[in-house]
Write an enzyme that holds these catalytic residues in place. Structure first.
Site, PDB file in Angstrom:
ATOM      1  N   ASP A 178       0.846  -1.191   0.000  1.00  0.00           N
ATOM      2  CA  ASP A 178       0.000   0.000   0.000  1.00  0.00           C
ATOM      3  C   ASP A 178       0.886   1.247   0.000  1.00  0.00           C
ATOM      4  O   ASP A 178       2.032   1.203   0.453  1.00  0.00           O
ATOM      5  CB  ASP A 178      -0.887  -0.034   1.255  1.00  0.00           C
ATOM      6  CG  ASP A 178      -1.775   1.189   1.400  1.00  0.00           C
ATOM      7  OD1 ASP A 178      -2.285   1.693   0.379  1.00  0.00           O
ATOM      8  OD2 ASP A 178      -1.966   1.634   2.543  1.00  0.00           O
ATOM      9  N   ASP A 214      -0.426   4.935   0.911  1.00  0.00           N
ATOM     10  CA  ASP A 214      -0.789   5.900   1.956  1.00  0.00           C
ATOM     11  C   ASP A 214      -0.766   5.243   3.332  1.00  0.00           C
ATOM     12  O   ASP A 214      -1.468   4.269   3.581  1.00  0.00           O
ATOM     13  CB  ASP A 214      -2.170   6.487   1.670  1.00  0.00           C
ATOM     14  CG  ASP A 214      -2.217   7.160   0.302  1.00  0.00           C
ATOM     15  OD1 ASP A 214      -1.363   8.017   0.052  1.00  0.00           O
ATOM     16  OD2 ASP A 214      -3.087   6.805  -0.506  1.00  0.00           O
TER      17      ASP A 214
END
Length: 173
Positions: A7, A9
């Protein structure tokens, strides 16, 4: 060789610090990161969660996030050894698509376009490992989920937790 979904963020890009930076710039008040521990992502700021959530719609918010410590080094080492994909939800905030791509080009120039997946729901993702900071992305994942520690998830249990990129390296390299 493992397939790893990472991922952006809250895992590669420091969203919590970005909220603090933007809030300080807007309101002249610096919020202590420790005061955000255990709270949902947009809470803990005196102006209210709607103001903080509003940052997500402003140009530049995703483009200027700080890189999380040791991320560049460890992600490069992972790319050299494993089948790595950057997987980021980018449909809710349409301007984030270009900003996230530009952020990756600047900070991770070794990641080619074919290794970047922008999506809505991550339930479509199939890999051996997923490194993410949100339960909603890990709970349906069929491989081994690794929860990257962030202020908003410190009270979440039931997942193998990684607290730093150095720790990710120890596990996956």
């Amino acid at each position: 060789m493992a397939r790893i979904a990472i991922d952006m963020d809250g895992v590669m890009a420091d969203t919590s610090q970005q909220y603090i930076n933007w809030y300080a710039n807007r309101y002249g008040e610096t919020i202590d990161m420790n005061s955000l521990v255990g709270l949902p992502e947009t809470e803990g700021f005196p102006a209210g969660k709607d103001v903080i959530r509003g940052f997500l719609y402003e140009p530049g918010f995703f483009r200027t996030k700080p890189v999380i410590r040791d991320c560049q080094k460890v992600v490069k080492e992972l790319f050299d050894k494993h089948d790595v994909f950057i997987v980021s939800a980018a449909m809710e905030f349409p301007q984030s698509l270009v900003e996230k791509l530009d952020w990756l080009k600047e900070h991770f120039p070794f990641i080619g376009w074919e290794r970047i997946v922008f999506c809505g729901s991550k339930t479509i993702v199939h890999a051996d490992y997923m490194i993410d900071d949100h339960v909603k992305n890990l709970q349906y994942f069929k491989g081994e989920p690794l929860m990257f520690t962030a202020p908003h998830n410190v009270n979440v249990s039931g997942y193998k937790r990684v607290n730093s990129w150095e720790e990710v390296g120890r596990i996956l390299l």
